[in-house]
Design an enzyme around this catalytic site. Sequence first.
Site, PDB file in Angstrom:
ATOM      1  CB  CYS A 273      -7.505   4.680  -4.523  1.00  0.00           C
ATOM      2  SG  CYS A 273      -8.730   4.601  -3.175  1.00  0.00           S
TER       3      CYS A 273
ATOM      4  CG  ASP B 244      -7.176   3.616  -0.409  1.00  0.00           C
ATOM      5  OD1 ASP B 244      -6.149   3.180  -0.921  1.00  0.00           O
ATOM      6  OD2 ASP B 244      -7.330   4.902  -0.191  1.00  0.00           O
TER       7      ASP B 244
ATOM      8  CB  CYS C  92      -3.494   7.705  -0.510  1.00  0.00           C
ATOM      9  SG  CYS C  92      -5.119   8.491  -0.165  1.00  0.00           S
TER      10      CYS C  92
ATOM     11  CB  CYS D 170      -9.803   9.959   1.155  1.00  0.00           C
ATOM     12  SG  CYS D 170      -8.568   9.562   0.160  1.00  0.00           S
TER      13      CYS D 170
END
Lengths: 261, 145
Positions: free
Chosen positions: B37, B39, B64, B107
């Site tokens: 993603c 991140d 996110c 995450c």
Amino acid sequence: MALTDQKKTAQLDSGILVVNQSRPTKVNCWSCGAMRAAHFCQECGKVQPPTPVDYFTFFGLPFRLNLEPEKLEGEFYALSRHLHPDINAINSDREQQWSLEKSSQLNDAYRTLKDPITRTEYLLRLQGVQLEEQSKAATEEARRTGKLKKQVVPPDLLEQVFELNMQLEEMRMNKKMGEPDRTLERELQDSKKHVQDRYNGLVEELHAAWNEWDALIDRAEQGGSVLEDDRIAVRDKMVDVLNRRNYLRNLLRDIDEVLEN
Amino acid sequence: MAYSDKVLDHYSNPRNVGSLDKNSAEVGTGLVGAPECGDVMKLQIKVNPATNIIEDAKFKTFGCGSAIASSSLATEWVKGKTVDEALTIRNTDIVKELSLPPVKIHCSVLAEDAIRAAIGDWKKKNGQHSQAQAAVQPAPVEQRA
């Protein structure tokens, strides 16, 4: 990433280069019994039932990454014409159903293969690459051995992404307060150029990896042997380029968003 | 996708945002990323050299809501723990606490990686080879549902 130490040699069929994928063997036409071509019987021209094949095979292509877009497009339109449900409206129900399913397969295959990035990602998926699974496996490995997890993108890139994000955040704040910082804005514009260059450089890197990959496919198709280690090395090179690309693409998007607003 | 209340709480009210002096011998810094993603997550710990207890922790995450919540929670959890205790934190614990959906499990993996990377950096600075945690029982990474 499950790097195997075994030096396995791929078999002659280049299809073996794709994990868990085997090319369909020729079958008889359901209508006239003759051997069929990919989508239509060579003898009677009838549409054949859809088979769960990969997109390269669907187009009768080898698993090469360099391909001629015009040829693919031509093939797409030719197949579209013959598979279109309207053309097949006078045929039997099951032929209509098949042409419908094949049309949809054709659209997916074309959309995926015509774009260089989605084509590469698709091939990597066929090669069993799952980014998230790899990341989890690396975390497990780190837990088990107590060694540091190897990050999939180089630390200097992470550093750059982090720093730029800090600047972007500051810039957003300043703008919200109605006090845009011109120095920061210029810095960001410079950074953008730098990131853009790095991003553009990846295209060349990716093409170099494509050529290496295609050389393996060619060797296999000509009956030569391909070492498993070579296959994995090229595959991972492509994964690496795409990972870095993800970061840079997001970064460019965010920089643009901040500079434009 | 709906975030759980705990994610929303950490997201709108993140704990321990900020940074510590990365040049200090007592500070370990971990910078990790999730290519899926894009991140990036930085997590820093400050360790008391006499007790090996993590006295402070800071983070900064660009990503996110789930990534921010995971790292916020991670800083809360490592504080007051010894370095070796902190190494027993699993991504599955974070998933459970925050009720993360399968698509956001990466995450939590990122947060665990960040803790590990920060501790690794601290150990390196202090001349400890990171073999201590090899004794820790490995737990399976949470799989997709």
